[in-house]
Design a protein around this motif. Structure first.
Motif, PDB file in Angstrom:
ATOM      1  N   SER A  89      34.923  39.305  46.708  1.00  0.00           N
ATOM      2  CA  SER A  89      36.269  39.798  46.463  1.00  0.00           C
ATOM      3  C   SER A  89      36.872  39.153  45.049  1.00  0.00           C
ATOM      4  N   PRO A  90      37.592  39.970  44.725  1.00  0.00           N
ATOM      5  CA  PRO A  90      38.408  39.558  43.278  1.00  0.00           C
ATOM      6  C   PRO A  90      38.937  38.167  43.244  1.00  0.00           C
ATOM      7  N   GLU A  91      39.699  37.973  44.421  1.00  0.00           N
ATOM      8  CA  GLU A  91      40.462  36.970  44.562  1.00  0.00           C
ATOM      9  C   GLU A  91      39.961  35.503  44.703  1.00  0.00           C
TER      10      GLU A  91
ATOM     11  N   ALA B 200      33.404  29.338  31.983  1.00  0.00           N
ATOM     12  CA  ALA B 200      33.042  30.229  30.815  1.00  0.00           C
ATOM     13  C   ALA B 200      32.595  31.771  31.743  1.00  0.00           C
ATOM     14  N   LYS B 201      31.603  31.333  32.748  1.00  0.00           N
ATOM     15  CA  LYS B 201      31.058  32.422  33.411  1.00  0.00           C
ATOM     16  C   LYS B 201      31.962  33.547  33.992  1.00  0.00           C
TER      17      LYS B 201
ATOM     18  N   ILE C  42      35.445  44.430  37.712  1.00  0.00           N
ATOM     19  CA  ILE C  42      34.049  44.050  38.318  1.00  0.00           C
ATOM     20  C   ILE C  42      33.015  44.620  37.080  1.00  0.00           C
ATOM     21  N   GLN C  43      31.734  43.584  37.449  1.00  0.00           N
ATOM     22  CA  GLN C  43      30.557  43.931  36.550  1.00  0.00           C
ATOM     23  C   GLN C  43      29.539  44.586  37.102  1.00  0.00           C
TER      24      GLN C  43
ATOM     25  N   GLN D  34      29.915  40.713  40.830  1.00  0.00           N
ATOM     26  CA  GLN D  34      30.410  39.405  39.899  1.00  0.00           C
ATOM     27  C   GLN D  34      31.683  40.206  39.403  1.00  0.00           C
ATOM     28  N   TRP D  35      32.810  39.574  39.682  1.00  0.00           N
ATOM     29  CA  TRP D  35      34.073  39.693  39.025  1.00  0.00           C
ATOM     30  C   TRP D  35      34.347  38.605  37.831  1.00  0.00           C
TER      31      TRP D  35
END
Length: 432
Positions: free
Chosen positions: A313-315, A334-335, A403-404, A416-417
């Protein structure tokens, strides 16, 4: 050997030409697909509309420089596309005053702070970052008489360190670079010629162009206005984009690639059909997607551990970023940062994180809101308690999460967000 583009337009830059070739392939796909009856009528319109939009985007920098470079404004990679479009529309209607106001209004404090923060990846700029922030303080206070000389010094020294030869205003300085908008001959090179104009007589009339010789040698005395200052910010932003090109090895052109055979082009066409099929399936998923209905109760997400949040989830990604902040692990932080420049290295972003967060201790955090704005975008409201310069501050921010990956949406697994914006304001904490 430096790059010589022989005064071809920006739309003939290699990356832009590649985009044009892809548009031409799309046109073949549309024609072929229509013949085979593959496309529905509405899909044909969508593809045609996309091609038209791409066509507009490839011509924007040339049009913008054509109208505005002689007035001290140029296009560069990081410039806002919508601002360019609106300014060009006004210019085509003969409304140059409105066009210039549109550009001028872009150079507000928040946008300039973003320009400065992006410059952290360039070593030569990091030494001049504080001077740039000082110039911004003067700009915000409308002390343009102080802002302008500072920026002219930053620009000149920055180019000197990046080029390893001479400064921005030196006659022999080469400001071109391969496959670049800022480094195109109609960009920084044109700007240098104007800004470096000979100013041999004392002038008390107001100028709206940052003539370096007139200002720094005390000949142009009436330069204290927002037009001169904003054009300096435009120039600095373009120099930073040019500097990133130089850092990424784009000063000279690479070896030319062999042209594709007819069979390879057919293979590309097949790939396009496959991607279209995947795209149609993805569009169905988008139509059926619904944002979450979330009610955030008081203290529900205060100092919550990321392991207790929904996987992918983004959170969860937002809280992981905050946890790494507490551990001062700038490499892992940084990631989680959105990288608009694909070639930027994690180590460069880690240095940016260190600059922003090294003197700020995160004491407490709390998620105050979660808003699924779109299938790929979520806004996370966060309350932060930060210990900084002996004072505990409480600040509010909003992490804009993106979102990636291709064909993925909020709710999918193994995604991955990244954080597009929201963390940058931490760099500019004020003790108020």
């Amino acid at each position: 050997m430096t790059y010589n583009n022989n005064k071809k337009p920006i739309k003939d830059n290699p990356s832009t030409k590649k985009l044009k070739e892809e548009m031409d392939s799309m046109n073949s796909l549309i024609t072929f697909g229509k013949f085979l009856g593959v496309f529905k009528k509405e899909e044909f319109k969508e593809l045609s509309g996309l091609r038209n939009q791409l066509e507009i985007l490839t011509t924007l920098p040339d049009d913008f420089n054509g109208f505005f470079s002689k007035h001290g404004w140029i296009a560069y990679e990081g410039f806002n596309v919508e601002v360019m479009k609106k300014a060009i529309e006004y210019a085509k209607q003969g409304k140059f005053k409105e066009a210039e106001e549109e550009i001028l209004n872009y150079y507000i404090e928040d946008n300039i702070r973003f320009i400065i923060s992006r410059g952290a990846s360039i070593e030569a700029f990091r030494a001049r970052r504080q001077l740039s922030l000082n110039a911004l303080d003067e700009y915000v206070e409308k002390h343009y008489y102080a802002c302008v000389p500072l920026l002219l010094m930053v620009i000149d020294g920055l180019v000197n360190d990046i080029s390893k030869e001479t400064g921005f205003f030196a006659e022999k300085t080469d400001l071109t670079s391969w496959d670049s908008i800022a480094g195109h001959y109609s960009g920084l090179t044109a700007l240098k010629q104007i800004f470096n104009s000979s100013r041999k007589k004392t002038n008390t009339e107001q100028i709206t162009m940052p003539y370096r010789n007139g200002i720094m040698h005390g000949r142009d005395l009436n330069f204290d206005n927002i037009y001169v200052a904003a054009k300096c910010w435009c120039c600095l932003a373009a120099v930073l984009d040019w500097g990133r090109d130089i850092m990424n090895g784009k000063k000279t052109a690479p070896e030319p690639q062999p042209k594709k055979t007819f069979m390879q082009q057919l293979g590309d066409l097949k790939d396009s059909f496959d991607k279209l099929e995947q795209s149609n399936k993805f569009k169905d998923r988008i139509k059926n997607w619904k944002p979450r209905s979330l009610v955030i109760e008081s203290n529900q997400y205060k100092n919550i551990n990321s392991s207790k949040l929904q996987a992918f989830s983004p959170e969860k990604f937002a809280v992981e970023f905050l946890e790494y902040w507490q551990m001062r692990n700038y490499g892992y932080m940084a990631k989680y940062a959105y990288l608009p420049i694909k070639s930027k290295q994690n180590s460069q972003v880690a240095r940016e994180m260190r600059i922003i967060f090294k003197n700020k201790e995160l004491i407490n955090y709390e998620i105050t809101s979660i808003n699924d704005e779109a299938p790929a975008i979520t806004q996370i409201g966060i309350s932060l308690e930060i210990y900084y310069q002996g004072i505990q501050l409480k600040k509010q921010t909003v992490f804009r999460m993106l979102i990636q990956g291709d064909n993925v949406i909020n709710g999918d697994n193994d995604v991955q967000w990244v954080i597009v914006s929201g963390y940058q304001l931490i760099e500019y904490l004020k003790l108020d």
